[in-house]
Design an enzyme around this catalytic site. Structure first.
Site, PDB file in Angstrom:
ATOM      1  N   SER A   1       0.806  -1.224   0.000  1.00  0.00           N
ATOM      2  CA  SER A   1       0.000   0.000   0.000  1.00  0.00           C
ATOM      3  C   SER A   1       0.835   1.269   0.000  1.00  0.00           C
ATOM      4  O   SER A   1       0.291   2.359   0.129  1.00  0.00           O
ATOM      5  CB  SER A   1      -0.950   0.000   1.193  1.00  0.00           C
ATOM      6  OG  SER A   1      -0.217  -0.149   2.365  1.00  0.00           O
TER       7      SER A   1
ATOM      8  N   ARG B   1      -8.277   8.358  -9.650  1.00  0.00           N
ATOM      9  CA  ARG B   1      -8.742   8.647  -8.285  1.00  0.00           C
ATOM     10  C   ARG B   1      -7.579   9.146  -7.398  1.00  0.00           C
ATOM     11  O   ARG B   1      -6.492   8.604  -7.406  1.00  0.00           O
ATOM     12  CB  ARG B   1      -9.341   7.374  -7.687  1.00  0.00           C
ATOM     13  CG  ARG B   1      -9.919   7.547  -6.268  1.00  0.00           C
ATOM     14  CD  ARG B   1      -8.952   7.086  -5.213  1.00  0.00           C
ATOM     15  NE  ARG B   1      -9.552   7.074  -3.884  1.00  0.00           N
ATOM     16  CZ  ARG B   1      -8.859   6.924  -2.755  1.00  0.00           C
ATOM     17  NH1 ARG B   1      -7.553   6.781  -2.796  1.00  0.00           N
ATOM     18  NH2 ARG B   1      -9.467   6.929  -1.594  1.00  0.00           N
TER      19      ARG B   1
ATOM     20  N   THR C   1       1.217   6.895   0.204  1.00  0.00           N
ATOM     21  CA  THR C   1       0.325   5.747  -0.031  1.00  0.00           C
ATOM     22  C   THR C   1       0.193   5.443  -1.515  1.00  0.00           C
ATOM     23  O   THR C   1       0.404   6.327  -2.365  1.00  0.00           O
ATOM     24  CB  THR C   1      -1.074   6.056   0.537  1.00  0.00           C
ATOM     25  OG1 THR C   1      -1.889   4.898   0.442  1.00  0.00           O
ATOM     26  CG2 THR C   1      -1.750   7.199  -0.189  1.00  0.00           C
TER      27      THR C   1
ATOM     28  N   THR D   1      -5.557   7.493   8.033  1.00  0.00           N
ATOM     29  CA  THR D   1      -5.472   6.317   7.179  1.00  0.00           C
ATOM     30  C   THR D   1      -6.874   5.748   7.020  1.00  0.00           C
ATOM     31  O   THR D   1      -7.769   6.055   7.797  1.00  0.00           O
ATOM     32  CB  THR D   1      -4.510   5.262   7.793  1.00  0.00           C
ATOM     33  OG1 THR D   1      -4.422   4.144   6.903  1.00  0.00           O
ATOM     34  CG2 THR D   1      -4.977   4.786   9.152  1.00  0.00           C
ATOM     35  N   GLY D   2      -7.053   4.928   5.993  1.00  0.00           N
ATOM     36  CA  GLY D   2      -8.365   4.330   5.780  1.00  0.00           C
ATOM     37  C   GLY D   2      -9.043   4.891   4.545  1.00  0.00           C
ATOM     38  O   GLY D   2      -8.366   5.384   3.636  1.00  0.00           O
TER      39      GLY D   2
ATOM     40  N   THR E   1       0.195   1.754   5.095  1.00  0.00           N
ATOM     41  CA  THR E   1       0.084   3.105   4.535  1.00  0.00           C
ATOM     42  C   THR E   1       0.574   4.052   5.607  1.00  0.00           C
ATOM     43  O   THR E   1       0.101   4.008   6.732  1.00  0.00           O
ATOM     44  CB  THR E   1      -1.374   3.447   4.186  1.00  0.00           C
ATOM     45  OG1 THR E   1      -1.715   2.695   3.042  1.00  0.00           O
ATOM     46  CG2 THR E   1      -1.553   4.921   3.907  1.00  0.00           C
TER      47      THR E   1
HETATM   48  C1  SD4 Z   1      -6.614   6.577   0.508  1.00  0.00           C
HETATM   49  N1  SD4 Z   1      -6.294   6.955   2.852  1.00  0.00           N
HETATM   50  O1  SD4 Z   1      -6.077   6.673  -0.586  1.00  0.00           O
HETATM   51  C2  SD4 Z   1      -5.751   6.285   1.702  1.00  0.00           C
HETATM   52  C3  SD4 Z   1      -5.627   4.821   1.867  1.00  0.00           C
HETATM   53  C4  SD4 Z   1      -5.064   4.434   3.184  1.00  0.00           C
HETATM   54  O2  SD4 Z   1      -4.433   2.920   4.692  1.00  0.00           O
HETATM   55  O3  SD4 Z   1      -4.771   5.208   4.031  1.00  0.00           O
HETATM   56  N2  SD4 Z   1      -4.920   3.232   3.464  1.00  0.00           N
HETATM   57  O4  SD4 Z   1      -7.825   6.659   0.671  1.00  0.00           O
END
Ligand code: SD4
Length: 331
Positions: A90, A220, A210, A243-244, A192
């Site tokens: 990631s 995107r 990331t 994150t997320g 990430t």
């Molecule tokens: C995203 N926030 O591109 C990032 C992905 C991420 O742990 O943090 N993954 O949406």
């Protein structure tokens, strides 16, 4: 104008009335208590905290801080460790591609003076965090995207690299059999990187890097490279990073929100919890996605919180490099 001046004067004189006597009568005491609080606070420095279990990254950042370098250097060097790790799917090389098979990277960096640099949709370069720093330091801009970002990186001496590893190609080919797109909780593979550091001088910097959501639509861009969403630093107050599922962080401008909540007096922990609460309130679908935040304030206090179980942070402080599970909302 007049009103503002009046308010300024009023608060000055209030301060004068309330604090005036003791201020001038006991200047010595004030200095000694300031010195005392400075001692207590600097005992917490330096410190580095990052999202997920990334002990090698925090160890590198810590090493840089221990050598007396800035938080900014620590952030760049710490993030680079995970970007170069081809096994992490990631971040950087080895990141999972978009649905067309292209690995596209997002990163940003912010220093203690409020400077910020970012790259979005960057391809073929292993260290987007370093390119983001170059954008910040060597251009009049703050964000470079796609081909332009890549050309800029090449002009700065970064080497072109095929970022799609065999393992990530295989995973993508497997995914193509169903092409089902839904964010999977903790698909982030726990690496990430959002990283915050406070150096020996008490100055704070942060970074976020990331490959974004796996199998995203081509083009995107997530929260990670966007100031205020994936990362925000205000050296007077503190910093936060996320994150997320980036879409949810973007819609609530999460990292800026956390720093502003700390400015209002919340602890880093309370601020992270309120920012997660904001997402939960706005999106009833929260059971199906993960968001995690970490925060650091000027005293070196930290906080972290997520929607679901499974999020953790790595904190290097006082000679100890620890992976710590985060508390979470959905129990
Ligand atoms: C995203 N926030 O591109 C990032 C992905 C991420 O742990 O943090 N993954 O949406």
């Amino acid at each position: 104008m007049k009103r503002r001046k009046f308010i300024q004067n009023a608060s000055l004189s209030t301060f004068g009335i309330a604090a005036g006597t003791s201020l001038f009568a006991s200047k010595k005491n004030i200095f000694s208590s300031e010195e005392k609080s400075a001692q207590i606070e600097t005992a917490n420095f330096p410190l580095v905290i990052a999202t997920w279990n990334v002990k090698e990254s925090t160890a590198e950042a810590w090493r840089v801080l221990q050598d007396g370098n800035s938080a900014l250097d620590a952030i760049e060097k710490g993030c680079m460790v995970e970007e170069a790790n081809a096994e992490g799917q990631s971040v950087g090389i080895g990141g999972l591609p978009d649905r067309d098979g292209n690995v596209t990277l997002d990163a940003c960096i912010m220093d203690s003076k409020g400077n910020y640099g970012a790259v979005v949709y960057l391809q073929n370069i292993t260290h987007p965090i370093s390119v983001a720093r170059k954008v910040m330091e060597d251009t009049p801009h703050v964000i470079l995207a796609g081909k332009g970002a890549e050309q800029f990186a090449l002009s700065k001496g970064f080497k072109p690299v095929d970022l799609l590893t065999d393992a990530s190609k295989k995973a993508w080919e497997e995914w193509k059999k169903t092409s089902q797109y839904k964010p999977i909780i903790n698909i982030e593979n726990h690496d990430t990187i959002g990283m915050l550091a406070i150096d020996k001088n008490g100055d704070i910097s942060g970074g976020c890097t990331t490959s974004g959501l796996a199998y995203k639509m081509a083009g995107r861009v997530g929260d990670s490279p966007i100031i205020g969403s994936g990362l925000f630093i205000d050296n007077e107050i503190g910093g936060a990073t996320a994150t997320g599922l980036g879409e949810e962080v973007l819609k609530t401008v999460g990292s800026f929100l956390i720093v502003e909540l700390m400015r209002q007096g919340k602890t880093p922990q309370q601020a992270c919890e309120e920012a997660i609460g904001r997402i939960i309130k706005k999106n009833p679908d929260f059971k199906n996605f993960q968001v995690g935040y970490i925060a650091l304030n000027k005293k070196g206090e930290t906080g972290y919180y997520s929607i679901h179980d499974g999020f953790s942070v790595t904190k290097y402080h006082d000679g100890k490099n620890e992976n710590i599970p985060s508390d979470f909302y959905e129990k």
